[in-house]
Design a protein around this motif. Sequence first.
Motif, mmCIF file in Angstrom:
data_model
loop_
_atom_site.group_PDB
_atom_site.id
_atom_site.type_symbol
_atom_site.label_atom_id
_atom_site.label_comp_id
_atom_site.label_asym_id
_atom_site.label_seq_id
_atom_site.Cartn_x
_atom_site.Cartn_y
_atom_site.Cartn_z
ATOM 1 N N THR A 1 0.832 -1.198 0.000
ATOM 2 C CA THR A 1 0.000 0.000 0.000
ATOM 3 C C THR A 1 0.868 1.249 0.000
ATOM 4 O OG1 THR A 1 -1.711 -1.155 1.214
ATOM 5 C CG2 THR A 1 -1.798 1.259 1.236
ATOM 6 N N ILE A 2 0.561 2.214 -0.865
ATOM 7 C CA ILE A 2 1.294 3.473 -0.923
ATOM 8 C C ILE A 2 0.543 4.494 -0.081
ATOM 9 C CG2 ILE A 2 2.101 5.324 -2.417
ATOM 10 C CD1 ILE A 2 2.307 3.305 -4.659
ATOM 11 N N VAL A 3 1.215 5.055 0.905
ATOM 12 C CA VAL A 3 0.588 6.006 1.823
ATOM 13 C C VAL A 3 0.955 7.418 1.411
ATOM 14 C CG1 VAL A 3 0.379 6.743 4.210
ATOM 15 C CG2 VAL A 3 0.708 4.322 3.677
ATOM 16 N N ASP A 4 -0.050 8.233 1.101
ATOM 17 C CA ASP A 4 0.191 9.639 0.771
ATOM 18 C C ASP A 4 0.332 10.445 2.049
ATOM 19 O OD1 ASP A 4 0.017 9.139 -1.926
ATOM 20 O OD2 ASP A 4 -2.171 9.400 -1.959
ATOM 21 N N GLU A 5 1.416 11.142 2.188
ATOM 22 C CA GLU A 5 1.662 11.931 3.388
ATOM 23 C C GLU A 5 0.811 13.200 3.381
ATOM 24 O OE1 GLU A 5 5.728 12.714 4.074
ATOM 25 O OE2 GLU A 5 6.382 10.670 3.663
ATOM 26 N N ASP A 6 0.284 13.533 4.558
ATOM 27 C CA ASP A 6 -0.536 14.736 4.720
ATOM 28 C C ASP A 6 0.359 15.883 5.197
ATOM 29 O OD1 ASP A 6 -2.435 16.603 5.060
ATOM 30 O OD2 ASP A 6 -3.561 15.571 6.628
ATOM 31 N N HIS A 7 0.462 16.939 4.386
ATOM 32 C CA HIS A 7 1.343 18.064 4.713
ATOM 33 C C HIS A 7 0.563 19.262 5.266
ATOM 34 C CE1 HIS A 7 4.841 16.186 2.816
ATOM 35 N NE2 HIS A 7 4.021 15.811 1.839
ATOM 36 N N THR A 8 -0.694 19.038 5.652
ATOM 37 C CA THR A 8 -1.507 20.160 6.138
ATOM 38 C C THR A 8 -0.875 20.812 7.355
ATOM 39 O OG1 THR A 8 -3.502 19.046 5.341
ATOM 40 C CG2 THR A 8 -3.791 20.844 6.929
ATOM 41 N N GLU A 9 -0.436 19.978 8.294
ATOM 42 C CA GLU A 9 0.159 20.515 9.519
ATOM 43 C C GLU A 9 1.419 21.317 9.212
ATOM 44 O OE1 GLU A 9 1.703 18.893 13.885
ATOM 45 O OE2 GLU A 9 0.795 17.525 12.432
ATOM 46 N N GLU A 10 2.214 20.840 8.258
ATOM 47 C CA GLU A 10 3.438 21.564 7.893
ATOM 48 C C GLU A 10 3.097 22.925 7.282
ATOM 49 O OE1 GLU A 10 5.769 19.145 5.354
ATOM 50 O OE2 GLU A 10 5.823 17.434 6.725
ATOM 51 N N TYR A 11 2.049 22.967 6.461
ATOM 52 C CA TYR A 11 1.647 24.233 5.846
ATOM 53 C C TYR A 11 1.159 25.234 6.898
ATOM 54 C CZ TYR A 11 1.869 21.766 1.369
ATOM 55 O OH TYR A 11 2.295 21.064 0.295
ATOM 56 N N ILE A 12 0.445 24.716 7.908
ATOM 57 C CA ILE A 12 -0.033 25.601 8.985
ATOM 58 C C ILE A 12 1.151 26.217 9.724
ATOM 59 C CG2 ILE A 12 -1.246 25.664 11.200
ATOM 60 C CD1 ILE A 12 -3.134 23.537 10.089
ATOM 61 N N TYR A 13 2.132 25.364 10.075
ATOM 62 C CA TYR A 13 3.316 25.868 10.779
ATOM 63 C C TYR A 13 4.085 26.871 9.914
ATOM 64 C CZ TYR A 13 2.815 22.426 14.526
ATOM 65 O OH TYR A 13 2.355 21.719 15.595
ATOM 66 N N LEU A 14 4.153 26.574 8.613
ATOM 67 C CA LEU A 14 4.864 27.476 7.707
ATOM 68 C C LEU A 14 4.156 28.826 7.625
ATOM 69 C CD1 LEU A 14 7.128 27.911 5.668
ATOM 70 C CD2 LEU A 14 5.631 26.961 3.899
#
Length: 627
Positions: free
Chosen positions: A76-89
């Motif tokens: 299974t290929i898991v797509d990483e969620d970058h929402t938290e990183e964008y909020i911090y940025l």
Amino acid sequence: MEAFYIYLIKSSGLIALFYWAYHFLLRKETFFTSNRWFLLLGLFTSVLLPLVVLTKIIWVESTPVNYDWSSLPINTIVDEDHTEEYIYLGLAVMYCIGTLYLLIKFGFDFYSLQKVFKGKTIKRQADFKFIDIQDNLAPFSFFNTIVYNSSLYSTSELENILEHEKVHSEQNHTVDVLISRLFCIVFWFNPFIWFYKKAIVQNLEYIADDEATKKISDKKAYQFTLLKITTHENCVAITNHFYQSLIKKRIVMLNKNQSKKSNSWKYILILPALVAFVFSFQIETIAQEKKSEQIITEPSKTNENSVDVYKINKNTTDEELKEKSSNLKENYAIIATFSGIKRNSKNELTAIKVDLKKGKEIAQKMETKGTDAINEFGITISKNDDGMLTVNFGSDEKMINQKSIVVAPNAPSVTEKEIFINGKKVSEDDLDKIDPNEISTMNVNKNDNKQEIRIITNNHRKMINENDIYINNEKVSQNELERLDQNTIERMDVNKDDKTIRIITKNGIQYSQERNLPVPPTPPIPPVFNITTPVPPAFPKAPKAPKGDPIKGDKKAWKEFEKKMEDFEAKMKKLEPQMEAFDKQMAEFDKKMEPFNKEMEVFEKKMKVYEQQMEEYHSNLERERKK
């Protein structure tokens, strides 16, 4: 990045705590110099205390865990969620923009100050530099430089102004102003820092007023000078300037009676709050498994060719960790996260935390922390003929299908453990059932081969706070109730009307341990008055001085200004009876506070006795430990 945000939040909370302590307890006291150091200490404590972290280690039994991955797809290929990183940025960008804007403004204020100094004649007297300007600026001081416009004031008024500014210069008040400005730049998003800066500047004016009036014979003339200077609205931002918008409060403090020394007890009230902050946010609890014999489970139909081991030792570099994480994701669709990495001076790993995930299911977690280099361990991935994927950590040579958490060397062996929830002794199964969000406090005591865990839940804490507690007809504190062993309770009555809880114990025994622990005294309750704090009379608004020089400028405007000043001084003279009445009201208010101050003196004596008892208590404990 997340750690930096948490640090800013903790520091901002401490700044708010010190501000409220000053606002509600110290603002109206005449301990101006002590208040100055309290406010400065509050700023530095707010930035340093969040950096202090205390570590508490809990040793727990090792429990082997195996996970069945047969129901999960292997590739299974898991797509990483970058929402938290964008909020911090986004937050980082906003913070940098605000900080940069305030830094530019801070630099512009320095540039404006240099323009005032440039090309001016400097007169030196003792340690001071005097600059007489022609501009319509309020008098101010910057370190040992005092700037004023002598043409705007009479000789006596100028003398009052210079005495005031000399105090600012002698006591280096400019340093306080610059420190408060720098804190405003760093914590600009915290509204309390702006109130804090205003409190610092206002208190510095109180100090200068108080010291200046000691050297001036006519105190009322000094107050008239204060009112006259309020007509000059132009001032330099980063200086100690004579003009302040809160002029009424300065005059009130000038006429207020000196606070009694017994009121200095208010300064220590901040200490319990700081201790609570440390115990609530600055204690890091680490659960480590006791060192025990490693359990090796025989694999079911395991093919050696399907076993993959990723070894990690003290010399493993960050690049190698990234490579292992990449291989685990590519080969097994397992997300490996390495965090909490610490190294010693030899660049050897001393701490690391490993999280292994596949989809939304957690495969394994492992953490090791200490001062010495870590022992070698491995992440073991194996798949049998049935397609079952097994993930484990191991530390022996085979590293196959093992559950072995790396711990610090020479870990103590816990032979006995007792768990109490709300004073009642429970089993480990009961502890596992409790919701972590319902835990209010958890204390762990270790004595030789015995470990004791005491937990207080939120509901129990709320019940304690809302009721008065009596044990064997004696009123007790929260700490005493929490030490009560519920197995000794014979009867408990709860009266909702009186909001009391009465407990009767067997044979009058109240505590299962720490029976001799001293109980701190209860501080007195401040009096509640039917009268409000005296309010000073409303002062008339001082006339605004015309622009320019009184000799070369608009003579007609200056003549009208002098006439308005005569009317203003006449109105101020009429207020003298009201000011005398205000002084009497303040004296009466202080008199009503005398009984409370006496109670506080008694409380302080009891506190000294309590401190001696605590020293003896700890000395006895130390002697018992050495035995």
